[in-house]
Design a protein around this motif. Structure first.
Motif, PDB file in Angstrom:
ATOM      1  N   ALA A  98      11.693   5.873  -1.602  1.00 46.29           N
ATOM      2  CA  ALA A  98      10.778   5.292  -0.607  1.00 46.29           C
ATOM      3  C   ALA A  98       9.910   4.203  -1.223  1.00 46.29           C
ATOM      4  CB  ALA A  98       9.902   6.389  -0.002  1.00 46.29           C
ATOM      5  N   ALA A  99       9.483   4.382  -2.476  1.00 49.99           N
ATOM      6  CA  ALA A  99       8.674   3.361  -3.150  1.00 49.99           C
ATOM      7  C   ALA A  99       9.476   2.084  -3.362  1.00 49.99           C
ATOM      8  CB  ALA A  99       8.163   3.898  -4.482  1.00 49.99           C
ATOM      9  N   VAL A 100      10.709   2.217  -3.811  1.00 45.86           N
ATOM     10  CA  VAL A 100      11.548   1.041  -4.059  1.00 45.86           C
ATOM     11  C   VAL A 100      11.835   0.313  -2.748  1.00 45.86           C
ATOM     12  CG1 VAL A 100      13.836   0.296  -4.825  1.00 45.86           C
ATOM     13  CG2 VAL A 100      12.545   1.936  -6.190  1.00 45.86           C
ATOM     14  N   VAL A 101      12.209   1.055  -1.718  1.00 43.80           N
ATOM     15  CA  VAL A 101      12.495   0.444  -0.424  1.00 43.80           C
ATOM     16  C   VAL A 101      11.226  -0.190   0.156  1.00 43.80           C
ATOM     17  CG1 VAL A 101      13.154   0.943   1.971  1.00 43.80           C
ATOM     18  CG2 VAL A 101      14.485   1.879   0.082  1.00 43.80           C
ATOM     19  N   GLY A 102      10.082   0.469  -0.003  1.00 43.47           N
ATOM     20  CA  GLY A 102       8.819  -0.077   0.489  1.00 43.47           C
ATOM     21  C   GLY A 102       8.472  -1.398  -0.179  1.00 43.47           C
ATOM     22  N   MET A 103       8.671  -1.478  -1.490  1.00 44.62           N
ATOM     23  CA  MET A 103       8.383  -2.727  -2.196  1.00 44.62           C
ATOM     24  C   MET A 103       9.343  -3.832  -1.762  1.00 44.62           C
ATOM     25  SD  MET A 103       7.279  -1.604  -6.030  1.00 44.62           S
ATOM     26  CE  MET A 103       8.003   0.001  -6.221  1.00 44.62           C
ATOM     27  N   MET A 104      10.620  -3.491  -1.604  1.00 38.82           N
ATOM     28  CA  MET A 104      11.606  -4.504  -1.205  1.00 38.82           C
ATOM     29  C   MET A 104      11.346  -5.010   0.208  1.00 38.82           C
ATOM     30  SD  MET A 104      15.026  -2.848  -3.009  1.00 38.82           S
ATOM     31  CE  MET A 104      15.997  -3.200  -1.619  1.00 38.82           C
ATOM     32  N   THR A 105      11.085  -4.104   1.140  1.00 38.56           N
ATOM     33  CA  THR A 105      10.846  -4.535   2.516  1.00 38.56           C
ATOM     34  C   THR A 105       9.513  -5.261   2.642  1.00 38.56           C
ATOM     35  OG1 THR A 105       9.965  -2.353   3.081  1.00 38.56           O
ATOM     36  CG2 THR A 105      12.297  -2.763   3.573  1.00 38.56           C
ATOM     37  N   GLY A 106       8.507  -4.864   1.879  1.00 41.55           N
ATOM     38  CA  GLY A 106       7.238  -5.572   1.894  1.00 41.55           C
ATOM     39  C   GLY A 106       7.388  -6.994   1.395  1.00 41.55           C
ATOM     40  N   TYR A 128       2.330   4.928  15.687  1.00 45.25           N
ATOM     41  CA  TYR A 128       3.724   5.354  15.569  1.00 45.25           C
ATOM     42  C   TYR A 128       4.160   5.386  14.103  1.00 45.25           C
ATOM     43  CZ  TYR A 128       8.784   5.227  15.709  1.00 45.25           C
ATOM     44  OH  TYR A 128      10.106   5.495  15.475  1.00 45.25           O
ATOM     45  N   ALA A 129       3.817   4.313  13.365  1.00 46.20           N
ATOM     46  CA  ALA A 129       4.203   4.248  11.954  1.00 46.20           C
ATOM     47  C   ALA A 129       3.578   5.394  11.175  1.00 46.20           C
ATOM     48  CB  ALA A 129       3.795   2.908  11.359  1.00 46.20           C
ATOM     49  N   HIS A 130       2.322   5.696  11.443  1.00 48.42           N
ATOM     50  CA  HIS A 130       1.671   6.784  10.722  1.00 48.42           C
ATOM     51  C   HIS A 130       2.243   8.147  11.106  1.00 48.42           C
ATOM     52  CE1 HIS A 130      -1.102   3.763   9.365  1.00 48.42           C
ATOM     53  NE2 HIS A 130      -1.587   4.643   8.513  1.00 48.42           N
ATOM     54  N   ALA A 131       2.666   8.311  12.346  1.00 52.79           N
ATOM     55  CA  ALA A 131       3.311   9.571  12.739  1.00 52.79           C
ATOM     56  C   ALA A 131       4.622   9.750  11.992  1.00 52.79           C
ATOM     57  CB  ALA A 131       3.549   9.585  14.252  1.00 52.79           C
ATOM     58  N   VAL A 132       5.417   8.678  11.899  1.00 46.43           N
ATOM     59  CA  VAL A 132       6.685   8.748  11.164  1.00 46.43           C
ATOM     60  C   VAL A 132       6.429   9.013   9.680  1.00 46.43           C
ATOM     61  CG1 VAL A 132       8.703   7.391  10.456  1.00 46.43           C
ATOM     62  CG2 VAL A 132       7.927   7.336  12.823  1.00 46.43           C
ATOM     63  N   ILE A 133       5.455   8.307   9.118  1.00 46.26           N
ATOM     64  CA  ILE A 133       5.123   8.506   7.712  1.00 46.26           C
ATOM     65  C   ILE A 133       4.628   9.931   7.479  1.00 46.26           C
ATOM     66  CG2 ILE A 133       3.471   7.837   5.906  1.00 46.26           C
ATOM     67  CD1 ILE A 133       3.728   4.957   7.055  1.00 46.26           C
ATOM     68  N   GLY A 134       3.816  10.444   8.411  1.00 43.06           N
ATOM     69  CA  GLY A 134       3.312  11.813   8.279  1.00 43.06           C
ATOM     70  C   GLY A 134       4.441  12.836   8.291  1.00 43.06           C
ATOM     71  N   LEU A 135       5.417  12.644   9.165  1.00 45.11           N
ATOM     72  CA  LEU A 135       6.558  13.557   9.203  1.00 45.11           C
ATOM     73  C   LEU A 135       7.349  13.461   7.903  1.00 45.11           C
ATOM     74  CD1 LEU A 135       8.312  15.574  10.731  1.00 45.11           C
ATOM     75  CD2 LEU A 135       9.603  13.632  11.621  1.00 45.11           C
ATOM     76  N   GLY A 136       7.581  12.235   7.441  1.00 45.36           N
ATOM     77  CA  GLY A 136       8.289  12.067   6.172  1.00 45.36           C
ATOM     78  C   GLY A 136       7.531  12.692   5.023  1.00 45.36           C
ATOM     79  N   VAL A 161       0.825  -1.177   0.000  1.00 52.67           N
ATOM     80  CA  VAL A 161       0.000   0.000   0.000  1.00 52.67           C
ATOM     81  C   VAL A 161       0.874   1.247   0.000  1.00 52.67           C
ATOM     82  CG1 VAL A 161      -1.649   1.329   1.347  1.00 52.67           C
ATOM     83  CG2 VAL A 161      -1.943  -1.108   1.112  1.00 52.67           C
ATOM     84  N   TYR A 162       1.833   1.285   0.911  1.00 48.22           N
ATOM     85  CA  TYR A 162       2.644   2.493   1.006  1.00 48.22           C
ATOM     86  C   TYR A 162       3.580   2.661  -0.183  1.00 48.22           C
ATOM     87  CZ  TYR A 162       0.762   3.291   5.570  1.00 48.22           C
ATOM     88  OH  TYR A 162      -0.092   3.544   6.598  1.00 48.22           O
ATOM     89  N   ALA A 163       3.977   1.573  -0.824  1.00 56.49           N
ATOM     90  CA  ALA A 163       4.807   1.699  -2.018  1.00 56.49           C
ATOM     91  C   ALA A 163       4.031   2.444  -3.100  1.00 56.49           C
ATOM     92  CB  ALA A 163       5.260   0.333  -2.518  1.00 56.49           C
ATOM     93  N   ASN A 164       2.742   2.105  -3.268  1.00 53.65           N
ATOM     94  CA  ASN A 164       1.924   2.812  -4.247  1.00 53.65           C
ATOM     95  C   ASN A 164       1.684   4.257  -3.840  1.00 53.65           C
ATOM     96  OD1 ASN A 164       1.694   0.647  -5.994  1.00 53.65           O
ATOM     97  ND2 ASN A 164      -0.051  -0.186  -4.884  1.00 53.65           N
ATOM     98  N   PHE A 165       1.595   4.503  -2.546  1.00 52.99           N
ATOM     99  CA  PHE A 165       1.466   5.867  -2.040  1.00 52.99           C
ATOM    100  C   PHE A 165       2.658   6.707  -2.506  1.00 52.99           C
ATOM    101  CE2 PHE A 165       2.722   8.745   1.449  1.00 52.99           C
ATOM    102  CZ  PHE A 165       1.617   9.587   1.481  1.00 52.99           C
ATOM    103  N   HIS A 166       3.851   6.171  -2.402  1.00 55.37           N
ATOM    104  CA  HIS A 166       5.048   6.898  -2.805  1.00 55.37           C
ATOM    105  C   HIS A 166       5.138   7.043  -4.318  1.00 55.37           C
ATOM    106  CE1 HIS A 166       6.349   7.130   1.266  1.00 55.37           C
ATOM    107  NE2 HIS A 166       6.461   5.825   1.388  1.00 55.37           N
ATOM    108  N   ILE A 167       4.674   6.028  -5.062  1.00 57.14           N
ATOM    109  CA  ILE A 167       4.656   6.146  -6.526  1.00 57.14           C
ATOM    110  C   ILE A 167       3.759   7.303  -6.929  1.00 57.14           C
ATOM    111  CG2 ILE A 167       3.867   4.994  -8.648  1.00 57.14           C
ATOM    112  CD1 ILE A 167       6.531   3.951  -7.705  1.00 57.14           C
ATOM    113  N   GLY A 168       2.650   7.483  -6.207  1.00 54.79           N
ATOM    114  CA  GLY A 168       1.774   8.628  -6.471  1.00 54.79           C
ATOM    115  C   GLY A 168       2.516   9.947  -6.288  1.00 54.79           C
TER     116      GLY A 168
END
Length: 187
Positions: free
Chosen positions: A165-173, A123-131, A1-8
Motif C-alpha cells: 500500500a505504501a509503494v502504490v500510494g507513493m506511485m499514484t501520488g 468515502y475515501a476514509h471509509a475505504v481506508i478504515g476498512l482496509g 500522507v497516506y504512503a507514510n501512514f502505511h510505512i508506519g
C-alpha cells in the motif's frame, strides 16, 4: 500522507514483535507509543514549515504578478494556470468579505464544490478504515490461526500488505501530482 501512514504500519508490525520478544509486551507498548509521539511532533514541525513556505511563495507571487510594470522592463511571465484561475476568481466574482476570508486563510464557508470534496473524502476514509481494519487485525489473526507461532514472522508477513500500500500510494501520488502539473482538472 497516506504512503507514510502505511510505512508506519510496516515499521510497527516488524518492530513491535521484536521488542515484545526481547523486552516484554509492556515495553513494546511504551516504545511504539513514544515513537508515535516523536513521529507526530516531527510531522507537525515539518508541516508548519511547509505551510509557512507555501504561504510566503503565494504571497510573493500575488504581489509580483499584480505589481505595475515599468514600460522599459520585460513583463513578468504569466502565472501557472491554477494560479491565474485563483486570481481571476478572487479579483472578479467574489464579494469583498469573501476576498478577506481567502486572504486570511481558513474559512468555514462551504460551497457546492466543497460538499462534493467532503463526500469523496468521507468515502475515501471509509475505504481506508476498512482496509486498516483488515490489515491491522484480520491478517495477524489469520496467520496465527494457520499455525504461525513465531511472533516476528507473523509481524513481517502481516506488514507485506502495508508495504504494498505504501509503494502504490507513493506511485499514484506522484502520478496525480504529474497530471495536475500538466493541467488536468482536479476535484
Amino acid at each position: 500522507v497516506y504512503a507514510n501512514f502505511h510505512i508506519g504500519g510496516v515499521i510497527g508490525l516488524t518492530m513491535v514483535p521484536l521488542v515484545a520478544d526481547a523486552l516484554g509486551g509492556e515495553a513494546a507498548f511504551l516504545v511504539s507509543g513514544a515513537l508515535g509521539i516523536i513521529w507526530a511532533v516531527c510531522g507537525a514541525v515539518i508541516m508548519t514549515q511547509v505551510h509557512t513556505a507555501v504561504t510566503s511563495v503565494q504571497q510573493d507571487t500575488a504581489v509580483t504578478v499584480n505589481a505595475p510594470q515599468p514600460s522599459n522592463q520585460i513583463p513578468l511571465p504569466e502565472p501557472h494556470h491554477h494560479q491565474r484561475m485563483k486570481q481571476d476568481s478572487v479579483q472578479g466574482s467574489k464579494a469583498p468579505q469573501q476576498q478577506r476570508d481567502q486572504r486570511q486563510g481558513f474559512s468555514w464557508r462551504i460551497d457546492a464544490g466543497s460538499w462534493r470534496q467532503i463526500a469523496l473524502l468521507c468515502y475515501a476514509h471509509a475505504v481506508i478504515g476498512l482496509g486498516f481494519f483488515i490489515m491491522q487485525n484480520f491478517i495477524p489473526l489469520l496467520l496465527a490461526s494457520l499455525g504461525s507461532n513465531n511472533l516476528a514472522l507473523t509481524g513481517r508477513l502481516s506488514s507485506m500488505p502495508w508495504l504494498a500500500a505504501a509503494v502504490v500510494g507513493m506511485m499514484t501520488g506522484s502520478a496525480a501530482d504529474s497530471l495536475i502539473r500538466n493541467g488536468l482538472p482536479t476535484l
